[in-house]
Structures are given as structure tokens and as C-alpha cells.
Enzyme design. Structure first.
Site, short mmCIF file in Angstrom:
data_model
loop_
_atom_site.label_atom_id
_atom_site.label_comp_id
_atom_site.label_asym_id
_atom_site.label_seq_id
_atom_site.Cartn_x
_atom_site.Cartn_y
_atom_site.Cartn_z
N ARG A 70 -5.46 35.43 -5.17
CA ARG A 70 -4.32 35.92 -4.39
C ARG A 70 -3.17 36.33 -5.31
NH1 ARG A 70 -2.73 31.75 0.11
NH2 ARG A 70 -1.53 33.53 0.88
N ASN A 102 6.04 34.27 4.20
CA ASN A 102 5.27 34.81 3.07
C ASN A 102 5.62 34.08 1.78
OD1 ASN A 102 4.21 36.52 4.91
ND2 ASN A 102 5.35 38.32 4.26
N ASP A 104 4.77 35.58 -1.22
CA ASP A 104 4.47 36.57 -2.26
C ASP A 104 5.67 37.06 -3.06
OD1 ASP A 104 5.71 38.40 -0.47
OD2 ASP A 104 3.80 38.96 0.43
N HIS A 119 7.58 28.72 3.62
CA HIS A 119 6.30 28.19 3.16
C HIS A 119 6.16 28.19 1.65
CE1 HIS A 119 4.44 29.10 7.38
NE2 HIS A 119 5.23 28.06 7.37
N CYS A 127 4.04 19.75 -9.99
CA CYS A 127 3.23 18.64 -10.53
C CYS A 127 2.89 17.67 -9.41
CB CYS A 127 4.02 17.93 -11.64
SG CYS A 127 3.16 16.47 -12.26
N ASN A 213 4.69 44.40 15.81
CA ASN A 213 3.32 44.01 15.46
C ASN A 213 2.38 45.03 16.12
OD1 ASN A 213 0.76 42.52 15.27
ND2 ASN A 213 2.00 40.68 14.95
N ALA A 231 4.90 47.63 10.75
CA ALA A 231 6.27 47.33 10.31
C ALA A 231 6.80 48.40 9.37
CB ALA A 231 6.29 45.96 9.62
P1 NAD Z 1 -1.25 35.96 10.04
O1 NAD Z 1 -2.22 36.41 9.00
O2 NAD Z 1 -1.61 34.86 10.94
O3 NAD Z 1 -0.90 37.22 10.99
C1 NAD Z 1 -0.59 38.48 10.51
C2 NAD Z 1 0.00 39.28 11.66
O4 NAD Z 1 0.47 40.51 11.14
C3 NAD Z 1 -1.00 39.61 12.77
O5 NAD Z 1 -0.43 39.30 14.02
C4 NAD Z 1 -1.21 41.12 12.62
O6 NAD Z 1 -1.44 41.75 13.86
C5 NAD Z 1 0.12 41.54 12.03
N1 NAD Z 1 0.07 42.77 11.24
C6 NAD Z 1 -0.96 43.28 10.49
N2 NAD Z 1 -0.59 44.42 9.91
C7 NAD Z 1 0.70 44.66 10.28
C8 NAD Z 1 1.62 45.69 9.98
N3 NAD Z 1 1.31 46.72 9.19
N4 NAD Z 1 2.86 45.60 10.53
C9 NAD Z 1 3.21 44.57 11.34
N5 NAD Z 1 2.36 43.56 11.65
C10 NAD Z 1 1.12 43.61 11.12
O7 NAD Z 1 0.10 35.68 9.27
P2 NAD Z 1 1.32 34.69 9.58
O8 NAD Z 1 1.67 34.77 11.02
O9 NAD Z 1 2.32 35.01 8.53
O10 NAD Z 1 0.83 33.18 9.37
C11 NAD Z 1 -0.09 32.69 8.50
C12 NAD Z 1 0.33 32.06 7.17
O11 NAD Z 1 -0.12 33.02 6.26
C13 NAD Z 1 1.75 31.87 6.78
O12 NAD Z 1 1.94 30.53 6.59
C14 NAD Z 1 1.89 32.57 5.40
O13 NAD Z 1 2.43 31.66 4.45
C15 NAD Z 1 0.49 32.86 5.01
N6 NAD Z 1 0.19 34.11 4.30
C16 NAD Z 1 1.09 34.74 3.50
C17 NAD Z 1 0.76 35.92 2.87
C18 NAD Z 1 1.79 36.58 1.97
O14 NAD Z 1 2.62 35.91 1.38
N7 NAD Z 1 1.75 37.91 1.86
C19 NAD Z 1 -0.48 36.50 3.05
C20 NAD Z 1 -1.41 35.83 3.88
C21 NAD Z 1 -1.05 34.65 4.50
#
Ligand code: NAD
Length: 245
Positions: A70, A102, A104, A119, A127, A213, A231
Site C-alpha cells: 500500500r 484516509n 495516505d 485513522h 513501537c 459518492n 468526488a
Molecule cells: P471504503 O473503501 O469502505 O468505501 C469507499 C467509498 O468510496 C465507497 O462508498 C465508494 O462508493 C466510494 N467511491 C469510490 N470511488 C469514488 C469516487 N471517485 N468519488 C467518490 N466516492 C467514491 O472506505 P471508507 O469508508 O474510507 O472506510 C474504510 C477504511 O478504509 C477507513 O478506515 C480508511 O482508513 C481505510 N482506507 C484508506 C485508504 C486511503 O488512505 N487512501 C484506502 C483504503 C482504505
């Protein structure tokens, strides 16, 4: 859709306090896989099987291989128009908080400053023994699993399934939700608690709640405006309706 966009624009123009909750969907257009939806799997593991303290105790190397993968994906990624639009919105609103799930760091890269990282962050390691946190941007990591100079295992400084949020981050997020006139929830599946309850808290306190979304979520029936789409398209459109600074 145009009428709804115009309404959201009007609400934002009149707002003194704006809060935004972002999820993995905001970074999807930067090429970072979400957890739920296509491309979310790594070697056929579900994130819920890897992002847990139990998985780390069982096989720290496996969990670190996933995080290293990742980190490589994220290191190659750049902020997209959604990240930049949110950074611009911050400069327009008198009071503004960006609450992100996120890990990232792309919001910071796009210029957002008032951020609550609910998160944690994948670029910090912690550590296991004494909790010391250090920034680490080595990609790929040379040793898996990485170890602290004290010899103990290092873990990503992120919140795993089943773990509590930092009390400071949680308090900041709820305070922002409670005081918001407009609350945007963007790119989140709204199933991970307590983040998923923030838009409802804002709504109970009288905020105008907007969801962005491409798909419906458990939250959709409760929001004031559901803007179905990506988005990276919708946020810049909203921004174009607001006065320039
Ligand atoms: P999730 O993966 O559960 O959901 C992603 C959501 O984004 C979905 O509802 C989807 O329909 C929507 N989506 C997809 N493409 C989109 C776009 N172009 N524009 C708008 N919406 C779009 O993610 P979540 O709800 O953030 O929860 C899950 C956990 O995932 C969090 O705790 C987070 O820390 C972690 N996570 C983070 C990252 C990152 O940092 N980039 C990546 C993956 C997961």
C-alpha cells in the site's frame, strides 16, 4: 443535479462553519484502491483480515507485506481534483475542519491544513513496546517486519479494526460535526464507526448534510443532498459556484 448543486453552493456561501468527512473514495481517482469496491483486495485477503491487532500478532510479516504494498501504491500517487478542491474550500470558509479516514497523506500534499486524521497515517511507524512514533518514508521497506532500535516490532501508526480512535482526534471530529452549518461526507461507505455517525451528529445539530459518492450508502436516506458521482468531478463543480479568494 444542477439545481441540487446550486443549492449546495448557496448553503456553502452562507455557512460560517464547514466540516468535511472523507474516506477512501476521495483517493480512488489517484489510483489508491478503496477497501470496499473493485480492486480492494490484495492476494485475495480482505482488509478486515489484515488490518487488525490479531492479524499482526499472528503474522506481522504478512501484515507488513500488505502495508508495504500500500505504501508503494500511495508513494506513486498524486492528489486529484477532489483533494485540491477541498484545500481551496478550506481557504474560503471562515471555520473549516477536514476529518479524514484516509491514511495516505494526500490531503496534506494538496495543501489542506486543518485536518483531523481519524485513522492515523501510513507514513508513521509506532513501537509496539513503548509507543514511540517516528516518520518513515522508505519505499519499499528494506526489512520486513521493521523493528525499533530497542528491538521491538514496529507497526503502522494507524487505527485497526477493533481499536479505539485517539481521544484527541475523536474529540476534534465530533466538535467540528457539532458546530458545522454544512457537513460534506465524501467517498466513504459510511460503515466504519464512529466516523459514520459524524454526519448524523451534524444533522441532529441542524447542519445541511451533503453526500458525494457514485453509489448509495446507509447514510443516503438521511442526507439533505445526495450528489451521485465522482468526488473529482463534483467537488470542483461546487467550488466553481463559490466566490474566488
Ligand atoms: P471504503 O473503501 O469502505 O468505501 C469507499 C467509498 O468510496 C465507497 O462508498 C465508494 O462508493 C466510494 N467511491 C469510490 N470511488 C469514488 C469516487 N471517485 N468519488 C467518490 N466516492 C467514491 O472506505 P471508507 O469508508 O474510507 O472506510 C474504510 C477504511 O478504509 C477507513 O478506515 C480508511 O482508513 C481505510 N482506507 C484508506 C485508504 C486511503 O488512505 N487512501 C484506502 C483504503 C482504505
Amino acid at each position: 443535479m444542477d439545481l441540487l448543486l446550486a443549492l449546495v453552493g448557496e448553503r456553502l456561501k452562507a455557512a460560517t462553519s464547514v466540516a468535511v468527512l472523507t474516506g477512501a473514495g476521495v483517493s480512488a481517482e489517484s489510483g489508491i484502491p478503496t477497501f470496499r469496491g473493485p480492486g480492494g483486495l490484495w492476494k485475495s485477503y480482505r482488509p478486515e483480515e489484515l488490518a487488525t491487532p490479531e492479524a499482526f500478532r499472528r503474522d506481522a510479516r504478512l501484515v507488513w507485506e500488505w502495508y508495504d504494498w500500500r505504501r508503494q501504491k500511495i508513494a506513486q500517487a498524486s492528489p486529484n481534483p477532489a483533494h485540491y478542491a477541498l484545500a481551496a474550500l478550506e481557504r474560503l470558509a471562515p471555520a473549516f475542519t477536514l476529518i479524514t479516514q484516509n491514511i495516505d497523506g494526500l490531503h496534506q500534499k494538496a495543501g489542506s491544513e486543518r485536518i483531523v486524521e481519524l485513522h492515523g497515517c501510513i507514513w508513521r511507524l509506532r513501537c509496539e513496546a513503548d509507543g514511540t512514533v517516528r516518520e518513515n518514508r522508505e519505499v519499499p521497506l528494506s526489512i520486513l517486519p521493521p523493528r525499533c532500535p530497542c528491538g521491538s516490532l514496529l507497526r503502522p501508526d494507524v487505527v485497526w479494526f477493533g481499536e479505539p480512535l485517539s481521544s484527541e482526534a475523536q474529540a476534534g471530529a465530533f466538535a467540528a460535526a457539532e458546530s458545522a452549518d454544512v457537513f460534506l461526507t465524501v467517498g466513504t461507505s459510511a460503515v466504519v464507526q464512529p466516523a459514520a455517525s459524524l454526519p448524523l451528529v451534524a444533522k441532529r445539530r441542524g447542519a445541511f448534510v451533503v453526500e458525494i459518492n457514485p453509489f448509495s450508502t446507509p447514510l443516503t436516506p438521511s442526507v439533505d443532498a445526495s450528489l451521485q458521482g465522482r468526488a473529482g468531478s463534483i467537488l470542483p463543480e461546487i467550488l466553481s459556484l463559490l466566490p474566488k479568494v
